[in-house]
Design an enzyme around this catalytic site. Structure first.
Site, PDB file in Angstrom:
ATOM      1  N   THR A 293       0.804  -1.237   0.000  1.00 28.21           N
ATOM      2  CA  THR A 293       0.000   0.000   0.000  1.00 28.21           C
ATOM      3  C   THR A 293       0.833   1.282   0.000  1.00 28.21           C
ATOM      4  O   THR A 293       0.289   2.377  -0.102  1.00 28.21           O
ATOM      5  CB  THR A 293      -0.949   0.016   1.218  1.00 28.21           C
ATOM      6  OG1 THR A 293      -0.148  -0.136   2.404  1.00 28.21           O
ATOM      7  CG2 THR A 293      -1.957  -1.119   1.145  1.00 28.21           C
ATOM      8  N   GLY A 294       2.170   1.176   0.107  1.00 31.37           N
ATOM      9  CA  GLY A 294       3.024   2.376   0.160  1.00 31.37           C
ATOM     10  C   GLY A 294       3.298   2.962  -1.211  1.00 31.37           C
ATOM     11  O   GLY A 294       2.847   2.442  -2.236  1.00 31.37           O
TER      12      GLY A 294
ATOM     13  N   ARG B  22      -3.720  -3.143   9.699  1.00 29.84           N
ATOM     14  CA  ARG B  22      -4.525  -1.962   9.403  1.00 29.84           C
ATOM     15  C   ARG B  22      -5.029  -1.941   7.955  1.00 29.84           C
ATOM     16  O   ARG B  22      -6.128  -1.483   7.675  1.00 29.84           O
ATOM     17  CB  ARG B  22      -3.659  -0.726   9.667  1.00 29.84           C
ATOM     18  CG  ARG B  22      -4.380   0.564   9.949  1.00 29.84           C
ATOM     19  CD  ARG B  22      -3.344   1.616  10.232  1.00 29.84           C
ATOM     20  NE  ARG B  22      -2.105   1.186   9.553  1.00 29.84           N
ATOM     21  CZ  ARG B  22      -1.061   1.932   9.256  1.00 29.84           C
ATOM     22  NH1 ARG B  22      -1.056   3.163   9.591  1.00 29.84           N
ATOM     23  NH2 ARG B  22      -0.003   1.456   8.629  1.00 29.84           N
TER      24      ARG B  22
ATOM     25  N   ARG C 275      21.240  -4.725   3.868  1.00 35.88           N
ATOM     26  CA  ARG C 275      22.136  -4.311   2.777  1.00 35.88           C
ATOM     27  C   ARG C 275      23.611  -4.547   3.054  1.00 35.88           C
ATOM     28  O   ARG C 275      24.352  -4.944   2.158  1.00 35.88           O
ATOM     29  CB  ARG C 275      21.937  -2.821   2.452  1.00 35.88           C
ATOM     30  CG  ARG C 275      20.677  -2.547   1.679  1.00 35.88           C
ATOM     31  CD  ARG C 275      20.548  -1.066   1.370  1.00 35.88           C
ATOM     32  NE  ARG C 275      19.213  -0.764   0.869  1.00 35.88           N
ATOM     33  CZ  ARG C 275      18.585   0.388   1.071  1.00 35.88           C
ATOM     34  NH1 ARG C 275      19.172   1.366   1.755  1.00 35.88           N
ATOM     35  NH2 ARG C 275      17.382   0.584   0.586  1.00 35.88           N
TER      36      ARG C 275
ATOM     37  N   CYS D  96      17.996   4.298  -3.036  1.00 36.36           N
ATOM     38  CA  CYS D  96      17.664   4.951  -4.310  1.00 36.36           C
ATOM     39  C   CYS D  96      18.793   5.823  -4.844  1.00 36.36           C
ATOM     40  O   CYS D  96      19.115   5.781  -6.031  1.00 36.36           O
ATOM     41  CB  CYS D  96      16.389   5.779  -4.152  1.00 36.36           C
ATOM     42  SG  CYS D  96      16.360   6.836  -2.688  1.00 36.36           S
TER      43      CYS D  96
ATOM     44  N   GLN E 226      17.458  15.380  -3.683  1.00 36.81           N
ATOM     45  CA  GLN E 226      16.564  14.227  -3.600  1.00 36.81           C
ATOM     46  C   GLN E 226      15.101  14.608  -3.450  1.00 36.81           C
ATOM     47  O   GLN E 226      14.720  15.454  -2.637  1.00 36.81           O
ATOM     48  CB  GLN E 226      17.030  13.319  -2.449  1.00 36.81           C
ATOM     49  CG  GLN E 226      18.369  12.661  -2.774  1.00 36.81           C
ATOM     50  CD  GLN E 226      18.855  11.680  -1.719  1.00 36.81           C
ATOM     51  OE1 GLN E 226      19.961  11.828  -1.225  1.00 36.81           O
ATOM     52  NE2 GLN E 226      18.067  10.676  -1.393  1.00 36.81           N
TER      53      GLN E 226
ATOM     54  N   SER F 103       9.264  12.206  -2.582  1.00 38.05           N
ATOM     55  CA  SER F 103       8.599  10.894  -2.596  1.00 38.05           C
ATOM     56  C   SER F 103       9.502   9.804  -2.021  1.00 38.05           C
ATOM     57  O   SER F 103       9.004   8.770  -1.575  1.00 38.05           O
ATOM     58  CB  SER F 103       8.167  10.522  -4.013  1.00 38.05           C
ATOM     59  OG  SER F 103       9.278  10.500  -4.884  1.00 38.05           O
ATOM     60  N   GLY F 104      10.806  10.046  -1.999  1.00 41.00           N
ATOM     61  CA  GLY F 104      11.730   9.100  -1.373  1.00 41.00           C
ATOM     62  C   GLY F 104      11.488   8.941   0.121  1.00 41.00           C
ATOM     63  O   GLY F 104      11.919   7.953   0.720  1.00 41.00           O
TER      64      GLY F 104
ATOM     65  N   ARG G 297      17.531  17.206   0.678  1.00 40.57           N
ATOM     66  CA  ARG G 297      16.148  17.043   0.205  1.00 40.57           C
ATOM     67  C   ARG G 297      15.714  18.349  -0.458  1.00 40.57           C
ATOM     68  O   ARG G 297      15.961  19.431   0.082  1.00 40.57           O
ATOM     69  CB  ARG G 297      15.234  16.740   1.395  1.00 40.57           C
ATOM     70  CG  ARG G 297      13.831  16.356   1.001  1.00 40.57           C
ATOM     71  CD  ARG G 297      13.731  14.965   0.423  1.00 40.57           C
ATOM     72  NE  ARG G 297      13.896  13.920   1.425  1.00 40.57           N
ATOM     73  CZ  ARG G 297      14.024  12.627   1.147  1.00 40.57           C
ATOM     74  NH1 ARG G 297      14.012  12.205  -0.111  1.00 40.57           N
ATOM     75  NH2 ARG G 297      14.190  11.743   2.109  1.00 40.57           N
TER      76      ARG G 297
ATOM     77  N   HIS H 285      15.344  11.959  -8.400  1.00 37.68           N
ATOM     78  CA  HIS H 285      16.531  12.478  -7.715  1.00 37.68           C
ATOM     79  C   HIS H 285      17.527  13.027  -8.732  1.00 37.68           C
ATOM     80  O   HIS H 285      17.767  12.385  -9.766  1.00 37.68           O
ATOM     81  CB  HIS H 285      17.252  11.355  -6.962  1.00 37.68           C
ATOM     82  CG  HIS H 285      16.529  10.844  -5.750  1.00 37.68           C
ATOM     83  ND1 HIS H 285      15.407  11.431  -5.216  1.00 37.68           N
ATOM     84  CD2 HIS H 285      16.815   9.781  -4.949  1.00 37.68           C
ATOM     85  CE1 HIS H 285      15.018  10.744  -4.146  1.00 37.68           C
ATOM     86  NE2 HIS H 285      15.848   9.738  -3.967  1.00 37.68           N
TER      87      HIS H 285
END
Lengths: 354, 354
Positions: free
Chosen positions: A14-15, A42, A102, A131, A158, A161-162, A248, A255
């Site tokens: 849902t993200g 949820r 990672r 990203c 950046q 939306s990140g 940002r 980006h």
């Protein structure tokens, strides 16, 4: 492609990235048996479109990973830490788009254009890089292969939306409030988990993620460590020097990165770099300043490509160059790179836990 | 201050910088006999507030500079080229905020915190540097004095007001249109004089001014050449290596700069740099990432100061550091630096053509 069909689960459907994971998976070459959408309790019961089907979101629980072949995860680091080992235990191979695994030496960190050959060493989990790292290594790798790479200094620009769907909405609402000269109290940016929140509308925030005691942000260290892991594979910390400033900016998607880099071979020319970038996988060269052709976020949004332009030599430092790199942070920076890894796993017949 | 009073003319009184030139002059320590507002024939007759007076804009013609002591010019390079020699001929000393005379070896290029001692060599014209150059040299000079400076790599995040009043309005109108999902055709940015115009709302444009054939923009070369002229005085091109990437961002006021620099003295520490910057003239140190204290354009707008933060060492390169520099591009980047030069000329009793 092998003739086997795959059951794929999307964790965090849902993200902002989850929406794009569904799109990219629906467009991919992976033969699908079944798609499962997983999210928190949820969101369970919510109905979402996948290709021409309507699917119901299920609550993520260990049991739902039974009979799943592939998991594409983008629901936050703690969710991945909780569920991916459970999925692997049940035989699923996981591609994780969070920072949880990672830097784990057992986990390949993969950008297919750069190091798809690392996939065969997986133990059930493959990590998708940050990203801002992905688009930079896509652009640097073909140059490194030809001329050797000694140092990288990157400044990022950046997109909001990140930081997720709520940050994205905050930018839009706050911008409207500013234009209307109305008060607006930011609650998400720069980083939801940190103490202070500042406006991003018509502003710049030199903070992405939280800070280390050395003054670097987590995002900056991610770019440094991940770039070395992806490009060197052996984590030789000395072989490529990397340093970063992450900022940002009030952009929705895409980006930008001002990348300054020192090649080992001082005979390299701008024309050679452009010729290499033009043919490199995943790259669209947009480099004709005389005709005002250069990468821009609003043009890159919606594309899987990494756009490179403004390739220039530093006249005072032999072998040193600039380039300007732009990509859709939700696609190549997240959902597309994740699905691309899954396609590679299918192609290399690696969808099995060793 | 000497007891003499000065007649000051503002050339280009109606522009974005002109408005601020009037404000800064009204607040300055210069004893004023008379203020003349000059602009093109189109704006002549317009009435503008100056302190508690209402002044009528006059058309700029050679004769209006009779009996003027000081000219503050910000009406574009061609206007300065046309009128400043006429003003000098009539005995006026000119501080020029355009690029017309900056690289003329007869013309001091001055940032008072850095090289006020150059003012005494003027021949009637003193040049005010480019906005993006000024805030960077203010921050670098105290570090250079103490530790020596070998190389600078800067990436700029430049506000739209730097492109003038019409560009500023374009950003606001275009942003509203985007929020309303309405079409909008940009006509000014990235550079009014160039062929193509692109949206800046929620976008990044890696073009400020037009491009040279080497792929650098004029703005980038300005930063390179001006920084050397200001910091070295003798134009020794080899002494400090400077390279730049200039990018326009959807911010109204306040340029950001990610400055990476190599000091000659490798024993320098972050704590030493912070201590020097804290005491340096014109600088406000905002550097406490643990408490999310760092410079931001919306906080810098309206201030004469240059704000510096995010001072960090490059762990892999001894003597190399990052800092993040923000200042109001219309004040320290333009109107305030111009008036500050005029104050220095008055202080040093240099308001005469030699």
């Amino acid at each position: 492609m092998p003739s086997r069909d795959y059951t794929v689960a999307i964790l965090g459907a849902t993200g902002a990235v989850g929406t794009r994971l569904m799109e990219q998976l629906a467009q991919s070459k992976i033969p699908l048996k079944q798609v499962k959408l997983l999210a928190s309790a949820r969101s369970a019961g919510k109905k979402l479109k996948f290709a021409d089907q309507t699917l119901t979101v299920e609550e993520a629980r260990p049991e739902v990973f039974e009979n799943v072949d592939l998991v594409l995860a983008s629901a936050g680091g703690s969710v991945s830490k909780q569920f991916l080992p459970e999925a692997v235990k049940r035989g699923a191979v996981c591609v994780d788009n969070t920072s949880a695994f990672r830097m784990d030496p057992q986990v390949p960190l993969v950008v297919p254009e750069v190091n798809a050959q690392q996939l065969k060493y997986h133990h059930g989990i493959i990590a998708n890089p940050n990203c801002s790292t992905i688009q930079m290594v896509v652009a640097l790798e073909p140059l490194r292969q030809r001329f050797g790479l000694q140092q990288v200094v990157v400044s990022t620009y950046q997109a909001v939306s990140g930081a997720g769907r709520r940050a994205w909405q905050e930018l839009l609402d706050e911008t409207q409030a500013q234009l209307d000269k109305q008060a607006y109290t930011p609650e998400i940016l720069p980083t939801a988990s940190d103490a202070q929140h500042y406006p991003i509308a018509f502003n710049l925030l030199p903070q992405i993620d939280v800070f280390e005691t050395d003054g670097y942000s987590h995002e900056e260290w991610k770019m440094i460590h991940e770039t070395k892991k992806i490009m060197l594979n052996d984590m030789d910390a000395e072989a490529i020097k990397v340093t970063a400033t992450c900022v940002r900016v009030p952009v929705v998607i895409g980006h930008g990165e001002a990348v300054y880099f020192q090649l080992a071979d001082h005979t390299a020319t701008v024309a050679q770099l452009q010729a290499i970038l033009k043919q490199a996988p995943g790259i669209t060269l947009q480099d004709d300043p005389q005709h005002q052709i250069y990468p821009q976020p609003i043009q890159a949004a919606g594309s899987r490509q990494t756009f490179v332009g403004r390739v220039r030599a530093d006249a005072e430092n032999p072998g040193a160059f600039h380039m300007w790199v732009v990509s859709d942070n939700l696609l190549k920076g997240a959902a597309w790179n994740t699905v691309q890894i899954a396609e590679e796993l299918v192609n290399q017949d690696l969808v099995r836990v060793p």
